[in-house]
Design an enzyme around this catalytic site. Sequence first.
Site, short mmCIF file in Angstrom:
data_model
loop_
_atom_site.label_atom_id
_atom_site.label_comp_id
_atom_site.label_asym_id
_atom_site.label_seq_id
_atom_site.Cartn_x
_atom_site.Cartn_y
_atom_site.Cartn_z
N ASP A 102 -28.58 -37.43 33.43
CA ASP A 102 -27.82 -36.69 31.93
C ASP A 102 -26.89 -38.37 31.53
OD1 ASP A 102 -27.36 -35.38 29.75
OD2 ASP A 102 -25.59 -33.95 30.70
N ASN A 111 -26.96 -40.08 28.63
CA ASN A 111 -27.90 -41.11 27.67
C ASN A 111 -27.59 -41.44 25.89
OD1 ASN A 111 -29.81 -42.04 29.61
ND2 ASN A 111 -31.23 -41.11 29.34
N HIS A 138 -31.73 -44.29 25.88
CA HIS A 138 -32.96 -43.79 26.24
C HIS A 138 -33.41 -45.36 27.10
CE1 HIS A 138 -32.12 -39.53 25.10
NE2 HIS A 138 -32.13 -39.87 23.95
N ASP A 167 -36.62 -27.42 27.29
CA ASP A 167 -35.39 -26.98 25.98
C ASP A 167 -34.95 -28.22 25.50
OD1 ASP A 167 -34.85 -24.34 26.64
OD2 ASP A 167 -33.70 -24.63 28.48
N ARG A 203 -34.68 -30.51 20.54
CA ARG A 203 -34.26 -31.94 19.30
C ARG A 203 -34.61 -31.67 18.59
NH1 ARG A 203 -31.23 -35.36 24.75
NH2 ARG A 203 -30.51 -33.72 25.30
N LEU A 227 -42.05 -44.56 48.56
CA LEU A 227 -42.08 -43.56 48.07
C LEU A 227 -42.67 -42.55 47.60
CD1 LEU A 227 -39.12 -42.66 46.89
CD2 LEU A 227 -39.69 -44.33 44.84
N ARG A 283 -24.01 -28.16 35.22
CA ARG A 283 -25.16 -27.30 35.95
C ARG A 283 -25.71 -27.70 35.85
NH1 ARG A 283 -22.84 -27.19 29.73
NH2 ARG A 283 -23.58 -29.90 28.88
N SER A 323 -29.20 -26.79 34.65
CA SER A 323 -30.18 -27.11 33.53
C SER A 323 -31.84 -27.12 33.41
CB SER A 323 -30.40 -28.23 32.56
OG SER A 323 -29.27 -28.67 32.15
C1 IPE Z 1 -30.31 -37.34 29.86
O1 IPE Z 1 -29.93 -37.85 28.12
C2 IPE Z 1 -31.72 -37.80 28.30
C3 IPE Z 1 -32.32 -36.67 28.41
C4 IPE Z 1 -32.17 -35.43 27.73
C5 IPE Z 1 -34.41 -36.29 27.40
P1 IPE Z 1 -29.30 -37.03 26.93
O2 IPE Z 1 -29.86 -37.10 26.16
O3 IPE Z 1 -28.95 -35.12 27.33
O4 IPE Z 1 -27.29 -37.32 26.78
P2 IPE Z 1 -26.37 -36.93 26.44
O5 IPE Z 1 -26.33 -35.83 27.50
O6 IPE Z 1 -26.80 -35.89 25.45
O7 IPE Z 1 -25.63 -38.05 26.25
C1 IPE Z 2 -31.13 -31.92 31.15
O1 IPE Z 2 -30.29 -33.26 30.89
C2 IPE Z 2 -32.57 -32.06 30.48
C3 IPE Z 2 -32.68 -34.11 31.33
C4 IPE Z 2 -31.46 -34.85 32.13
C5 IPE Z 2 -33.78 -34.12 31.38
P1 IPE Z 2 -29.51 -31.65 28.56
O2 IPE Z 2 -28.58 -32.94 28.35
O3 IPE Z 2 -30.94 -31.53 28.51
O4 IPE Z 2 -28.97 -30.79 29.59
P2 IPE Z 2 -27.52 -29.58 28.56
O5 IPE Z 2 -28.45 -29.07 27.59
O6 IPE Z 2 -27.00 -30.59 28.16
O7 IPE Z 2 -28.09 -28.95 29.30
MG MG Z 3 -27.82 -33.97 27.99
#
Ligand code: IPE
Ligand code: IPE
Ligand code: MG
Length: 239
Positions: A21, A23, A38, A68, A72, A132, A184, A186
Site C-alpha cells: 500500500d 503507491n 504504481h 474492491d 477506482r 520461491l 487494516r 482490507s
Molecule cells: C496500493 O497503493 C496499490 C493498489 C491498491 C492497487 P494505493 O493505490 O492504494 O496507494 P494509496 O493508498 O492511495 O497511497
Molecule cells: C489494499 O489497499 C489492496 C491492495 C494493496 C492491493 P487499498 O488501498 O485498496 O485498501 P484500503 O482501501 O485503504 O482499505
Molecule cells: Mg491504498
Amino acid sequence: MQSSLDRRPRQQGLHAAIIMDGNGRWASARGLPRGAGHRAGVKTIQRVAEVAPDLGIGTLTLYAFSSDNWRRPAEEVGGLMRLLRAYLRGETERLARTGTRLSVIGRRDRLPAGIPEAIARAEAATAAGDRLHLRIAVDYSSRDAILAAAARLGPEGLSREGLSGALGADGDVDLLIRTGGEKRLSDFLLWEAAYAELHFTDRMWPDFGTADLATAIADFSARDRRFGGLNVAAVPEAA
Ligand code: IPE
Ligand code: IPE
Ligand code: MG
C-alpha cells in the site's frame, strides 16, 4: 483440538504476505500522477522477490489488486491492468531463470481480455521453480475466496484442512506486512492469516527496500508465537 494447520513444518521457509500500500500517496507527495506510483511499485516487487529467499522466505503472497479496487476510476484501473500485462510479459523469463514459481490468486473472469491467458502462460513457464513461490493476488477478496471454496467443498467436505486446500492456501501465513501506514487487512488472506504475526510500516510501497524486509523478518523472529498455548520458558517445572 490441535489442528495440523497450527503446526505447519517450517522447513520450506516462511510464508510472508504483503499488502503493498501507498503507491498513490508516494506519487502525490512528488507531484506525480498515481500511475507513476504504481510503476515504481512494480520495481519494488522485483526487488523484494529477488531477495526474499535469502531472508528465509519460501512463499511470498503479494496483494496487487483487490476486488474492491474496481471502484477506482477507470483510468487508474486500466493503468494497473496494463502494468500487470507488462509484468507478466517482461518478468516470466527472469522468474523461471531464478527458480521462482508464479501463481496468481483471485478471480480471473473479470480481467481484461488476454490477461487470463498471459497468467496461465506465466504459471506454466515457471511451474518448476522451487526457490520461491511468488503468489500475486489480483481481483482478490478473501471473503469471496472463502465462500467460493466452501461452496465447492460442500457441507461434507468442510474441514480446516479441506478449506485450506480448496483455497490453495500453500500453508498459513507466518508474517503479514502492510506498508503505507494503514493498519487494516482490507479483505486479504483472512483465513490463512489466523495466526500470522502482523507488521505495519509507514514506508510507502515504492520506497520499501531490502532493509525494510529484513527489519520485518527480524521483528518476526523476536516474537513469541504461542498458538494459544504457553511459552515453554513460562511454564514452571513440576516439583
Ligand atoms: C496500493 O497503493 C496499490 C493498489 C491498491 C492497487 P494505493 O493505490 O492504494 O496507494 P494509496 O493508498 O492511495 O497511497
Ligand atoms: C489494499 O489497499 C489492496 C491492495 C494493496 C492491493 P487499498 O488501498 O485498496 O485498501 P484500503 O482501501 O485503504 O482499505
Ligand atoms: Mg491504498
